[in-house]
Design a protein around this motif. Sequence first.
Motif, PDB file in Angstrom:
ATOM      1  N   LEU A 189     -15.141 -23.469  66.287  1.00  0.00           N
ATOM      2  CA  LEU A 189     -16.342 -23.224  65.986  1.00  0.00           C
ATOM      3  C   LEU A 189     -17.409 -24.177  65.346  1.00  0.00           C
ATOM      4  O   LEU A 189     -18.409 -24.542  65.710  1.00  0.00           O
ATOM      5  N   LEU A 190     -16.971 -24.706  64.175  1.00  0.00           N
ATOM      6  CA  LEU A 190     -17.526 -25.357  63.319  1.00  0.00           C
ATOM      7  C   LEU A 190     -17.551 -26.871  64.047  1.00  0.00           C
ATOM      8  O   LEU A 190     -18.686 -27.604  64.340  1.00  0.00           O
ATOM      9  N   ALA A 191     -16.616 -27.479  64.591  1.00  0.00           N
ATOM     10  CA  ALA A 191     -16.579 -28.703  65.276  1.00  0.00           C
ATOM     11  C   ALA A 191     -17.494 -28.565  66.621  1.00  0.00           C
ATOM     12  O   ALA A 191     -18.453 -29.695  66.940  1.00  0.00           O
ATOM     13  N   GLY A 192     -17.352 -27.344  67.211  1.00  0.00           N
ATOM     14  CA  GLY A 192     -18.301 -27.344  68.375  1.00  0.00           C
ATOM     15  C   GLY A 192     -19.637 -27.317  67.963  1.00  0.00           C
ATOM     16  O   GLY A 192     -20.616 -27.930  68.645  1.00  0.00           O
ATOM     17  N   GLY A 193     -20.084 -26.641  66.696  1.00  0.00           N
ATOM     18  CA  GLY A 193     -21.388 -26.595  66.379  1.00  0.00           C
ATOM     19  C   GLY A 193     -21.948 -27.891  65.884  1.00  0.00           C
ATOM     20  O   GLY A 193     -23.076 -28.058  66.358  1.00  0.00           O
TER      21      GLY A 193
END
Length: 519
Positions: free
Chosen positions: A96-100
Amino acid sequence: MLRYSGIGIVLIALLWGGGELAAAAIYGGYAEPAVAVAVQSAASDGGPADIVLFVGRFHPLLVHLPIGFLLLAFLFELFGRSERYRDLGGAVSFSLLAGGLSAIGAAGTGYFLSMDGGYGEEALSIHMWLGIAVTLFSFAAFVLRRWYYKNRNLKNVYTALLVAMVLCLMGAGHYGGSLTHGSGYLVQYMPEPLRTVTGLPPRQERGIPKIENLDSARVFKDVIHPILDTRCVSCHNPEKKKGELLLTTYEKLMEGGESGPPLKAGSADSSDLVHRLLLPEAADDHMPPEGKRQLTSDQVDLISWWIDEGAPMDLAISEMQVPEGISEALKKLTGEGRSYLAKTEVAKADTAIINNLQRRGIKISPIARETNFLQVKYPPDEDSVDLQALTPISEQVTWLDLAESKVRDKDLAPLADFTNLTRLNLERTAITDSAMTIVSTLEHLEYLNAYQTEVSDEGIQQLQKSTSLTSLYIWQTNVTAEGVDKLQEKLTELYIDTGWERDAAGAADSTLTKGQRSR
């Protein structure tokens, strides 16, 4: 939490600050002042600075990163809730963090790319806000997953955020594809039963239709517009209006775009449309852009002729002056003038037979979409060539590549059954003049490559009866200049590539030639 505040500031800048605020947030404290000034100068000179467009061109590269990361996060969460795949849950927060973070990069470059213009405002706006929603949902889901996952109520909110994130991701992807390829791109090849179920109208075939009667055909409706529709409209439609130019109708074409009217009726030489078509493909202003399907020389000639004749909308071809070269180009748009393959149909080859041949290392594939004609590449490492094995699909084989194979003259005997063969590659094989006896019987052969073979003058003279042959390649063979001349006398339109050309005195040298049509 402070480490994520900077992310929020940049995101807010992208959302509401416009180009200058976004540039200041991105570059202001972390780069040389000149960079920020260069970006912010876009507003002062009437258009985006080069650095803005340069960064924006990275959008297609970056936009796939959040798609991959966020879909993985969703799948990790989905499967991680089962006992068997529980370990996958540990990777959700990272995804999620990498995607955000990658979504911020995609949103920023997407914003800069949009400053180049040429996109439909409605579709662009929806695509932008869906992308922003994906970014916000991913960060919100990250926070809830990282620190509040054990709270039952917040876990339900987290799940809803994940679902909303994926739905927005799909929507953003759809509108992004529409901006790039046109609104009907996703469903262009949808099967008719599925189109009926989903309520879509029957599929309309795009392409240049066959003209039944040249005399009654309307020059713009039946000739020019189909060319523009198949080669240019993908970049000049309401969803993607490059240069603010629409080519969907005659009226929009004549109205022009941000550079004014694209043509000057009565003068193709003075028309920007023709100028761009004739530029080298790698040139920035060339149309269509490099990588897109290009217009043929006949199509460019037809457009130029139409403009020279005043760019009429309603005139029939019979009401116009038609030079001989244009007449030939127009004939190719009729059933009579089309290539052999374009007006020939064959049944689909047996899939089981194709699969068996492919298991032997023989490469077989259609020559184009929605055709039953096949191209075949024989493996060069086979000890012998057995064309008899191909005879069950000989009707469908129209391109046969035997380059560098162990084929011998006697192996070509089965070619008599390949009635629709139009291209034959025999380069770097051991064939001799005897092979030309068989090749010359191929009624529809258009292309023959005998490069680096033992073929001589005697062999190529047998091709004199091959009236359909248009291209012959005989580099590094035993063919002489006299042999070429003799064949060219019989087949005056044949393009012959020998690998050498003659000087003014008639002597051969070692540079490239194209026979009598050398250039």
